[in-house]
Design a protein around this motif. Structure first.
Motif, PDB file in Angstrom:
ATOM      1  N   PHE A  24       4.405   4.780  -3.163  1.00  0.00           N
ATOM      2  CA  PHE A  24       3.121   4.310  -3.321  1.00  0.00           C
ATOM      3  C   PHE A  24       3.298   3.200  -4.612  1.00  0.00           C
ATOM      4  O   PHE A  24       4.241   3.403  -5.311  1.00  0.00           O
ATOM      5  CB  PHE A  24       2.056   5.431  -3.908  1.00  0.00           C
ATOM      6  N   GLY A  77       0.923  -1.236  -0.023  1.00  0.00           N
ATOM      7  CA  GLY A  77       0.000   0.002  -0.067  1.00  0.00           C
ATOM      8  C   GLY A  77       0.726   1.370   0.086  1.00  0.00           C
ATOM      9  O   GLY A  77       1.942   1.203  -0.333  1.00  0.00           O
ATOM     10  N   VAL A  78       0.195   2.453   0.596  1.00  0.00           N
ATOM     11  CA  VAL A  78       0.638   3.629   0.526  1.00  0.00           C
ATOM     12  C   VAL A  78       1.624   3.809   1.800  1.00  0.00           C
ATOM     13  O   VAL A  78       0.810   3.372   2.654  1.00  0.00           O
ATOM     14  CB  VAL A  78      -0.179   4.784   0.266  1.00  0.00           C
ATOM     15  N   ARG A  79       2.942   4.158   1.858  1.00  0.00           N
ATOM     16  CA  ARG A  79       3.636   4.447   3.101  1.00  0.00           C
ATOM     17  C   ARG A  79       4.004   5.682   3.277  1.00  0.00           C
ATOM     18  O   ARG A  79       4.341   6.363   2.179  1.00  0.00           O
ATOM     19  CB  ARG A  79       4.858   3.576   3.064  1.00  0.00           C
ATOM     20  N   CYS A  80       3.732   6.202   4.391  1.00  0.00           N
ATOM     21  CA  CYS A  80       4.107   7.729   4.546  1.00  0.00           C
ATOM     22  C   CYS A  80       4.722   7.985   5.801  1.00  0.00           C
ATOM     23  O   CYS A  80       4.130   7.654   6.913  1.00  0.00           O
ATOM     24  CB  CYS A  80       2.748   8.454   4.602  1.00  0.00           C
ATOM     25  N   ALA A 118      -3.235   7.395  -4.804  1.00  0.00           N
ATOM     26  CA  ALA A 118      -2.672   7.506  -3.309  1.00  0.00           C
ATOM     27  C   ALA A 118      -3.098   8.597  -2.282  1.00  0.00           C
ATOM     28  O   ALA A 118      -2.917   8.671  -1.116  1.00  0.00           O
ATOM     29  CB  ALA A 118      -0.957   7.313  -3.569  1.00  0.00           C
ATOM     30  N   HIS A 138      -5.033   8.074   0.967  1.00  0.00           N
ATOM     31  CA  HIS A 138      -4.221   7.305   1.987  1.00  0.00           C
ATOM     32  C   HIS A 138      -3.382   8.319   2.552  1.00  0.00           C
ATOM     33  O   HIS A 138      -2.739   7.853   3.618  1.00  0.00           O
ATOM     34  CB  HIS A 138      -3.679   6.141   1.263  1.00  0.00           C
TER      35      HIS A 138
END
Length: 323
Positions: A62, A42-45, A169, A172
């Motif tokens: 993403f 998934g999307v990492r932040c 993205a 998210h």
């Protein structure tokens, strides 16, 4: 540089004479479906340490084309307490996301800002952080001729897909209002901004200064300046392949995608631009079913078009459009 393209009166009605590739809509639907299906993460932040006191910065990853990991910066005005309209910033040819302090314009205007890295680029005018793991057949220097043997192999198929996935993205990311997303860019970034607006219904506004990839076949006849000069050099070597190559590139020509742009649109063009000739840009403008709300024409400017004047005007326009 004197004006070298059509007179302005003719530019205002010019249309790309090349036919839209058969099955173009299906080509892009398949491409995007495959990319979304290929995502394994998934999307990492995660917070980024920058030393800045006015902006909160996050390092984002993403999934893009092929599920490949694409890097980006996510920037928020410090102290923001509500969901903000989003500017997805796309970058010019050869550039990458660079360092956070290089790209503070939109966050400083009160927007949430996603600075999307360009796969395989970022070593000409600033640094990138995203590789392009997909190879191609023989190509010239740069990106434009990569994969011109088949539409599925095109470098710009991958890059445009990454940008569409960046729009995916946004929902998210912390502090984003996914109902108010704009895609923005200059040159290559402008082409990507318009392409994303054509291919993703979640784009609420789009803006392009001197966009690339508009009327590719005409541009390569008018200028030998890079990047189109790269294509001219390739065709000079592959002497019998010109029509095949141009037909493949038609799949990423923004003038063929422009009829799908339904959101408010802002475009700027310099009439002495030898990097992205004005007729190609007007061919994209004139293909849009909804006339752009703003078409800023700079008679004495080249590829910079309106430069800082455009930046200021666009900030006001996006504020009015998204807030």
């Amino acid at each position: 540089m004197p004006r070298f393209d059509l007179p302005l009166e003719e530019l205002r009605t010019y249309r790309n004479p090349r036919p839209v590739p058969s099955g173009l809509a299906a080509y892009w639907e398949r491409t995007l479906d495959e990319a979304r299906g290929a995502a394994t993460s998934g999307v990492r932040c995660v917070p980024a340490e920058t030393g800045l006191v006015t902006v909160d910065a996050y390092d984002v990853t993403f999934p893009g084309f092929g599920g490949d990991e694409i890097k980006a910066w996510w920037l928020l005005p410090r102290g923001a307490t509500s969901e903000l309209p989003v500017v997805i910033e796309l970058l010019g040819y050869g550039g990458g996301r660079g360092r956070v302090h290089e790209r503070l314009h939109w966050a400083s205007h009160g927007f949430a800002q996603l600075v999307v890295d360009s796969r395989g680029q970022g070593s000409i005018w600033n640094a990138g952080a995203t590789p392009d793991p997909h190879g191609s057949g023989p190509a010239g220097p740069g990106m434009l001729t990569r994969g011109v043997d088949h539409p599925d192999h095109l470098y710009y198929r991958r890059l445009i897909t990454d940008v569409v996935r960046a729009v995916d993205a946004v929902g998210h990311l912390p502090g984003a209002d996914p109902r108010r997303v704009a895609t923005v860019g200059h040159s290559q970034g402008g082409a990507l901004a318009l392409a994303a607006a054509a291919l993703h219904s979640g784009v609420a506004a789009t803006a392009a200064r001197a966009p690339f990839l508009c009327g590719i076949a005409r541009a390569v006849e008018l200028t030998d300046a890079p990047p189109y000069g790269e294509l001219a050099g390739y065709l000079a070597v592959h002497r019998t392949q010109a029509e095949n190559v141009l037909a493949v590139l038609d799949h990423v020509d923004v003038s063929h995608l422009a009829p799908q742009i339904a959101c408010p649109t802002w475009i700027s063009v310099g009439l002495t631009d030898v990097t992205c000739p004005p007729s190609g840009i007007f061919g994209a403008i004139n293909a849009m079913p909804r006339r752009p709300e703003q078409v800023r024409v700079w008679p004495w400017n080249g590829h910079e078009a309106g430069g800082p004047d455009d930046d200021a005007h666009l900030a006001d326009w996006l504020t009015d459009t998204l807030t």
